[in-house]
Design a protein around this motif. Structure first.
Motif, PDB file in Angstrom:
ATOM      1  N   SER A  50       1.452  52.829  18.408  1.00 42.07           N
ATOM      2  CA  SER A  50       0.918  51.487  18.674  1.00 42.07           C
ATOM      3  C   SER A  50       2.042  50.465  18.790  1.00 42.07           C
ATOM      4  CB  SER A  50      -0.059  51.079  17.573  1.00 42.07           C
ATOM      5  OG  SER A  50       0.579  51.049  16.305  1.00 42.07           O
ATOM      6  N   ALA A  51       3.098  50.644  18.001  1.00 37.27           N
ATOM      7  CA  ALA A  51       4.250  49.729  18.086  1.00 37.27           C
ATOM      8  C   ALA A  51       4.943  49.890  19.426  1.00 37.27           C
ATOM      9  CB  ALA A  51       5.220  50.007  16.941  1.00 37.27           C
ATOM     10  N   ASP A  52       5.059  51.141  19.910  1.00 36.52           N
ATOM     11  CA  ASP A  52       5.671  51.383  21.217  1.00 36.52           C
ATOM     12  C   ASP A  52       4.824  50.764  22.323  1.00 36.52           C
ATOM     13  OD1 ASP A  52       7.870  52.683  20.299  1.00 36.52           O
ATOM     14  OD2 ASP A  52       7.135  54.709  20.691  1.00 36.52           O
ATOM     15  N   GLN A  53       3.507  50.914  22.224  1.00 36.42           N
ATOM     16  CA  GLN A  53       2.618  50.328  23.231  1.00 36.42           C
ATOM     17  C   GLN A  53       2.771  48.814  23.268  1.00 36.42           C
ATOM     18  OE1 GLN A  53      -0.884  52.343  21.486  1.00 36.42           O
ATOM     19  NE2 GLN A  53      -1.425  52.913  23.590  1.00 36.42           N
ATOM     20  N   LEU A  54       2.827  48.195  22.093  1.00 34.26           N
ATOM     21  CA  LEU A  54       2.945  46.747  22.019  1.00 34.26           C
ATOM     22  C   LEU A  54       4.289  46.282  22.581  1.00 34.26           C
ATOM     23  CD1 LEU A  54       1.443  44.230  21.082  1.00 34.26           C
ATOM     24  CD2 LEU A  54       2.564  44.463  18.857  1.00 34.26           C
ATOM     25  N   GLN A  55       5.359  47.039  22.294  1.00 29.49           N
ATOM     26  CA  GLN A  55       6.679  46.674  22.802  1.00 29.49           C
ATOM     27  C   GLN A  55       6.726  46.750  24.320  1.00 29.49           C
ATOM     28  OE1 GLN A  55       9.432  45.635  20.792  1.00 29.49           O
ATOM     29  NE2 GLN A  55       9.998  44.959  22.862  1.00 29.49           N
ATOM     30  N   ILE A  56       6.150  47.826  24.879  1.00 23.08           N
ATOM     31  CA  ILE A  56       6.122  47.978  26.334  1.00 23.08           C
ATOM     32  C   ILE A  56       5.274  46.873  26.963  1.00 23.08           C
ATOM     33  CG2 ILE A  56       5.282  49.455  28.214  1.00 23.08           C
ATOM     34  CD1 ILE A  56       6.090  51.855  26.476  1.00 23.08           C
TER      35      ILE A  56
END
Length: 218
Positions: A50-56
């Protein structure tokens, strides 16, 4: 670009500046790279998906905003990218805003090996362009954009070195090479699509200016 609607400016005057905001987006709008190697990498490294999705999501919104304003500036328009929530200055400005409906990294391994649209990465947006004069705002345009990684044949079809002769072994070797570079390219697979999206938005804005006889701002 589809679903376009246009309205003539009530003010009838060229905006003195174009303000671009990062489009709204959430982590749920992002699909991470679905390649088996990338999935394994995320699992083994304990990466917070979820953190990766938010960063992207944030990176893509920022990149499109900056590229739209930079491209317009290069064409002679006075344009700037502002953070959401920052009010634009000036009594006659064009405001470019919108939302991402989809940011999909696709499947990079399938894209490289098979191609033909398999494993495509995609970006879809809804864009709203308005003009603010004094205390009045008027919507000028609304449209949707779509960008994808295309449908070129992959290495298995085009014949990467040794692919035709090596069969499954060659495909496995190619997959290992993709995996080795996976971490480095993890956040950049939609970078070119952000640029395509920015170009589509800029094209619509410049066409609107041209149709109304508005010269680019110096």
């Amino acid at each position: 670009v589809v679903g376009q609607t246009e309205t003539a400016s009530v003010a009838g005057t060229r905006p003195s500046q174009i303000i671009v905001y990062p489009f709204s987006v959430s982590a749920s709008d992002v699909t991470l790279n679905q390649g088996i190697f990338q999935k394994t990498y995320r699992q083994m490294s304990g990466t917070d998906q979820s953190a990766d999705q938010l960063q992207i999501a944030h990176d893509t919104a920022h990149n499109v905003c900056v590229q739209v304003s930079a491209n317009l500036t290069q064409k002679g328009y006075s344009a700037t990218c502002l953070d959401r929530g920052v009010a634009p200055a000036g009594d006659n400005v064009m405001i470019v805003d919108g939302e991402f409906r989809n940011i999909n990294e696709g499947n990079r391994l399938r894209r490289l090996v098979i191609g033909l649209g398999t494993g495509q990465s995609t970006i879809d947006t809804n864009v709203v362009v308005a003009q603010r004069t004094g205390e009045t705002s008027q919507q000028l345009m609304e449209f949707a954009t779509h960008a994808d990684s295309g449908s070129m044949p992959g290495a298995a079809i085009m014949g990467a070195p040794g692919a035709a002769a090596g069969g499954a072994a060659a495909v496995a070797s190619l997959g290992a090479n993709v995996a080795a570079g996976g971490a480095k390219n993890y956040r950049s697979s939609t970078g070119s699509l952000a640029e395509m999206t920015a170009n589509q938005i800029v094209d619509q804005i410049t066409k609107y200016y041209t149709q109304r006889g508005w010269n680019a701002a110096s």
